[in-house]
Design a protein around this motif. Structure first.
Motif, PDB file in Angstrom:
ATOM      1  N   LEU A 152       0.830  -1.202   0.000  1.00 17.76           N
ATOM      2  CA  LEU A 152       0.000   0.000   0.000  1.00 17.76           C
ATOM      3  C   LEU A 152       0.861   1.247   0.000  1.00 17.76           C
ATOM      4  O   LEU A 152       0.527   2.262  -0.642  1.00 17.76           O
ATOM      5  CB  LEU A 152      -0.931  -0.002   1.218  1.00 17.76           C
ATOM      6  CG  LEU A 152      -1.881  -1.193   1.376  1.00 17.76           C
ATOM      7  CD1 LEU A 152      -2.842  -0.949   2.543  1.00 17.76           C
ATOM      8  CD2 LEU A 152      -2.666  -1.468   0.110  1.00 17.76           C
ATOM      9  N   VAL A 153       1.966   1.210   0.736  1.00 20.33           N
ATOM     10  CA  VAL A 153       2.844   2.387   0.814  1.00 20.33           C
ATOM     11  C   VAL A 153       3.455   2.691  -0.552  1.00 20.33           C
ATOM     12  O   VAL A 153       3.456   3.851  -1.006  1.00 20.33           O
ATOM     13  CB  VAL A 153       3.950   2.150   1.864  1.00 20.33           C
ATOM     14  CG1 VAL A 153       4.966   3.291   1.834  1.00 20.33           C
ATOM     15  CG2 VAL A 153       3.340   2.026   3.257  1.00 20.33           C
ATOM     16  N   ALA A 154       3.966   1.658  -1.226  1.00 26.68           N
ATOM     17  CA  ALA A 154       4.573   1.866  -2.541  1.00 26.68           C
ATOM     18  C   ALA A 154       3.540   2.330  -3.559  1.00 26.68           C
ATOM     19  O   ALA A 154       3.814   3.186  -4.398  1.00 26.68           O
ATOM     20  CB  ALA A 154       5.242   0.581  -3.019  1.00 26.68           C
ATOM     21  N   ALA A 155       2.329   1.771  -3.477  1.00 23.75           N
ATOM     22  CA  ALA A 155       1.256   2.203  -4.371  1.00 23.75           C
ATOM     23  C   ALA A 155       0.902   3.659  -4.103  1.00 23.75           C
ATOM     24  O   ALA A 155       0.625   4.428  -5.033  1.00 23.75           O
ATOM     25  CB  ALA A 155       0.034   1.316  -4.206  1.00 23.75           C
ATOM     26  N   GLY A 156       0.887   4.051  -2.827  1.00 25.69           N
ATOM     27  CA  GLY A 156       0.603   5.433  -2.492  1.00 25.69           C
ATOM     28  C   GLY A 156       1.637   6.383  -3.060  1.00 25.69           C
ATOM     29  O   GLY A 156       1.293   7.460  -3.586  1.00 25.69           O
ATOM     30  N   ARG A 157       2.911   6.007  -2.966  1.00 22.98           N
ATOM     31  CA  ARG A 157       3.965   6.847  -3.546  1.00 22.98           C
ATOM     32  C   ARG A 157       3.775   6.990  -5.043  1.00 22.98           C
ATOM     33  O   ARG A 157       3.942   8.079  -5.612  1.00 22.98           O
ATOM     34  CB  ARG A 157       5.340   6.236  -3.252  1.00 22.98           C
ATOM     35  CG  ARG A 157       5.827   6.460  -1.828  1.00 22.98           C
ATOM     36  CD  ARG A 157       7.325   6.214  -1.721  1.00 22.98           C
ATOM     37  NE  ARG A 157       7.659   4.844  -2.048  1.00 22.98           N
ATOM     38  CZ  ARG A 157       7.801   3.872  -1.148  1.00 22.98           C
ATOM     39  NH1 ARG A 157       7.621   4.141   0.143  1.00 22.98           N
ATOM     40  NH2 ARG A 157       8.129   2.659  -1.514  1.00 22.98           N
ATOM     41  N   GLU A 158       3.438   5.894  -5.704  1.00 26.51           N
ATOM     42  CA  GLU A 158       3.244   5.918  -7.155  1.00 26.51           C
ATOM     43  C   GLU A 158       2.072   6.804  -7.539  1.00 26.51           C
ATOM     44  O   GLU A 158       2.124   7.540  -8.535  1.00 26.51           O
ATOM     45  CB  GLU A 158       3.019   4.484  -7.664  1.00 26.51           C
ATOM     46  CG  GLU A 158       2.798   4.374  -9.161  1.00 26.51           C
ATOM     47  CD  GLU A 158       4.094   4.478  -9.946  1.00 26.51           C
ATOM     48  OE1 GLU A 158       4.002   4.585 -11.182  1.00 26.51           O
ATOM     49  OE2 GLU A 158       5.180   4.461  -9.329  1.00 26.51           O
ATOM     50  N   ALA A 159       0.988   6.736  -6.757  1.00 26.49           N
ATOM     51  CA  ALA A 159      -0.239   7.465  -7.091  1.00 26.49           C
ATOM     52  C   ALA A 159      -0.308   8.848  -6.455  1.00 26.49           C
ATOM     53  O   ALA A 159      -1.256   9.593  -6.713  1.00 26.49           O
ATOM     54  CB  ALA A 159      -1.452   6.641  -6.659  1.00 26.49           C
ATOM     55  N   GLY A 160       0.674   9.178  -5.603  1.00 24.49           N
ATOM     56  CA  GLY A 160       0.646  10.464  -4.923  1.00 24.49           C
ATOM     57  C   GLY A 160      -0.410  10.540  -3.831  1.00 24.49           C
ATOM     58  O   GLY A 160      -0.994  11.597  -3.590  1.00 24.49           O
ATOM     59  N   LEU A 161      -0.638   9.412  -3.155  1.00 28.23           N
ATOM     60  CA  LEU A 161      -1.647   9.332  -2.104  1.00 28.23           C
ATOM     61  C   LEU A 161      -0.997   8.837  -0.808  1.00 28.23           C
ATOM     62  O   LEU A 161       0.039   8.167  -0.838  1.00 28.23           O
ATOM     63  CB  LEU A 161      -2.766   8.365  -2.507  1.00 28.23           C
ATOM     64  CG  LEU A 161      -3.542   8.675  -3.788  1.00 28.23           C
ATOM     65  CD1 LEU A 161      -4.437   7.497  -4.150  1.00 28.23           C
ATOM     66  CD2 LEU A 161      -4.369   9.946  -3.637  1.00 28.23           C
ATOM     67  N   SER A 162      -1.623   9.142   0.309  1.00 24.86           N
ATOM     68  CA  SER A 162      -1.150   8.614   1.575  1.00 24.86           C
ATOM     69  C   SER A 162      -1.515   7.136   1.688  1.00 24.86           C
ATOM     70  O   SER A 162      -2.465   6.662   1.048  1.00 24.86           O
ATOM     71  CB  SER A 162      -1.757   9.379   2.745  1.00 24.86           C
ATOM     72  OG  SER A 162      -3.148   9.099   2.838  1.00 24.86           O
ATOM     73  N   ALA A 163      -0.780   6.419   2.536  1.00 23.45           N
ATOM     74  CA  ALA A 163      -1.090   4.998   2.740  1.00 23.45           C
ATOM     75  C   ALA A 163      -2.480   4.818   3.332  1.00 23.45           C
ATOM     76  O   ALA A 163      -3.184   3.850   3.019  1.00 23.45           O
ATOM     77  CB  ALA A 163      -0.042   4.365   3.658  1.00 23.45           C
ATOM     78  N   THR A 164      -2.893   5.769   4.150  1.00 21.52           N
ATOM     79  CA  THR A 164      -4.237   5.698   4.738  1.00 21.52           C
ATOM     80  C   THR A 164      -5.309   5.796   3.664  1.00 21.52           C
ATOM     81  O   THR A 164      -6.289   5.035   3.661  1.00 21.52           O
ATOM     82  CB  THR A 164      -4.418   6.828   5.761  1.00 21.52           C
ATOM     83  OG1 THR A 164      -3.448   6.684   6.798  1.00 21.52           O
ATOM     84  CG2 THR A 164      -5.815   6.777   6.365  1.00 21.52           C
ATOM     85  N   THR A 165      -5.114   6.737   2.722  1.00 21.11           N
ATOM     86  CA  THR A 165      -6.082   6.894   1.630  1.00 21.11           C
ATOM     87  C   THR A 165      -6.125   5.645   0.761  1.00 21.11           C
ATOM     88  O   THR A 165      -7.201   5.186   0.351  1.00 21.11           O
ATOM     89  CB  THR A 165      -5.725   8.117   0.773  1.00 21.11           C
ATOM     90  OG1 THR A 165      -5.745   9.286   1.588  1.00 21.11           O
ATOM     91  CG2 THR A 165      -6.708   8.288  -0.379  1.00 21.11           C
ATOM     92  N   VAL A 166      -4.963   5.090   0.481  1.00 23.64           N
ATOM     93  CA  VAL A 166      -4.915   3.870  -0.327  1.00 23.64           C
ATOM     94  C   VAL A 166      -5.672   2.752   0.380  1.00 23.64           C
ATOM     95  O   VAL A 166      -6.459   2.018  -0.240  1.00 23.64           O
ATOM     96  CB  VAL A 166      -3.453   3.455  -0.597  1.00 23.64           C
ATOM     97  CG1 VAL A 166      -3.401   2.086  -1.286  1.00 23.64           C
ATOM     98  CG2 VAL A 166      -2.755   4.491  -1.444  1.00 23.64           C
ATOM     99  N   SER A 167      -5.453   2.610   1.678  1.00 18.10           N
ATOM    100  CA  SER A 167      -6.127   1.566   2.445  1.00 18.10           C
ATOM    101  C   SER A 167      -7.637   1.761   2.434  1.00 18.10           C
ATOM    102  O   SER A 167      -8.406   0.793   2.278  1.00 18.10           O
ATOM    103  CB  SER A 167      -5.605   1.559   3.879  1.00 18.10           C
ATOM    104  OG  SER A 167      -6.237   0.557   4.654  1.00 18.10           O
ATOM    105  N   GLU A 168      -8.079   3.004   2.584  1.00 21.87           N
ATOM    106  CA  GLU A 168      -9.520   3.294   2.590  1.00 21.87           C
ATOM    107  C   GLU A 168     -10.147   2.985   1.234  1.00 21.87           C
ATOM    108  O   GLU A 168     -11.255   2.425   1.168  1.00 21.87           O
ATOM    109  CB  GLU A 168      -9.745   4.761   2.955  1.00 21.87           C
ATOM    110  CG  GLU A 168      -9.419   5.081   4.420  1.00 21.87           C
ATOM    111  CD  GLU A 168      -9.480   6.568   4.710  1.00 21.87           C
ATOM    112  OE1 GLU A 168      -9.574   7.361   3.735  1.00 21.87           O
ATOM    113  OE2 GLU A 168      -9.431   6.955   5.898  1.00 21.87           O
TER     114      GLU A 168
END
Length: 297
Positions: free
Chosen positions: A18-34
């Motif tokens: 989730l963290v790596a995906a967030g970096r790629e998408a410009g989102l926080s890990a919390t937002t990705v998880s939600e």
């Protein structure tokens, strides 16, 4: 929002966290998880098995992965046709290829393809080891040999020999093997394909096969490097003719044991399971296939 969440799901799958995906998408890990939770709630299934160290797809996640790439690809093609005309290709393509032919052949095809189709972006990953095409989000991949995964879609690009060869300087210093068993007295440079050590070299026909377990002082998982060592006179190698043909034509490498050559090896183009590839993937696959046909002939 559903389409955006599916795109994010693909990014999570490709990046592995989730963290790596967030970096790629410009989102926080919390937002990705939600947003992942919202997608799972929408379908009423769990898409990933989660541990403290790793994410892995569930069966439902794999189903969504294969279908999502098709759906999103069709959406991108539709947008392109509407905005830029029916003949325009655009969007990303992720490709995997062996190191040597990736550098010598596939990279040149990609250069021409992106020049002709400037709205296309291509990510090329070179590896001589095992690649999880579905899990890592590849649109197409090239590999030698028989493919055991029956879920993948395959296109045969031709059959190419593996050639035992060495530099003239090595042969002058150590002599040339006259039969496969003589390789036991030579320094053989060995490839590693993922977890598999390629130290059992096969010779002869299917009716009269021979195998020789070779040894040497250098082992590597990079086909380009093992070829470079051979050019430097370090030992004998076993490589596809696609990789060493220019060196043999120029006299930098010499073919050995030609009378014991095994049957040619198939080169396969692999696609993830699904009904059809986006037009941009089909177009690139055709361009790569034409390049390989030209080499085979």
């Amino acid at each position: 929002m559903l389409i955006d969440n599916i795109r994010l799901f693909l990014t999570i799958t490709e990046k592995g966290s989730l963290v790596a995906a967030g970096r790629e998408a410009g989102l926080s890990a919390t937002t990705v998880s939600e947003r992942l939770a919202a997608l799972e709630a929408h379908y009423g299934v769990v898409l990933f098995n989660r541990t403290t160290r790793k994410l892995s797809l569930t069966d439902e996640g794999r189903t969504l992965l294969s279908g999502a790439k098709l759906v999103l690809g069709e959406i991108e093609d539709l947008e392109t046709r509407i905005r830029h005309g029916a003949d325009t290709l655009s969007g990303p393509i992720k490709v995997s290829a062996p190191i040597d032919i990736g550098r010598s052949i596939v990279s040149k095809v990609i250069s021409r393809f992106t020049t002709e189709n400037p709205a296309i972006s291509i990510e090329l990953l070179l590896s001589d080891g095992y690649v999880d095409i579905v899990g890592q989000g590849f649109d197409l991949a090239l590999r030698f040999g028989t493919i055991t995964d029956s879920t993948l879609r395959l296109r045969n690009l031709g059959h190419f020999r593996r050639i035992v060869c060495a530099s003239p300087s090595y042969i002058d210093a150590h002599g040339a093997p006259q039969k496969p068993a003589d390789l036991a007295q030579h320094n053989c440079l060995i490839m590693r394909f993922g977890t598999t050590l390629d130290n059992v070299w096969r010779f002869g026909t299917d009716k009269k096969p021979q195998t020789v377990t070779v040894r040497g002082n250098k082992t590597v998982n990079d086909g380009s490097l093992v070829r470079q060592w051979a050019l430097e006179g370090c030992g004998i190698i076993l490589k596809s003719e696609l990789d060493v043909a220019p060196d043999m034509e120029a006299g930098r490498l010499v073919a050995l044991l030609e009378g014991y050559a095994p049957p040619a090896n198939p080169l396969q183009m692999m696609f993830p399971p699904g009904r059809a590839q986006p037009r941009r993937v089909r177009a690139l696959a055709t361009a790569i296939g034409n390049a390989m046909i030209a080499r085979e002939s």
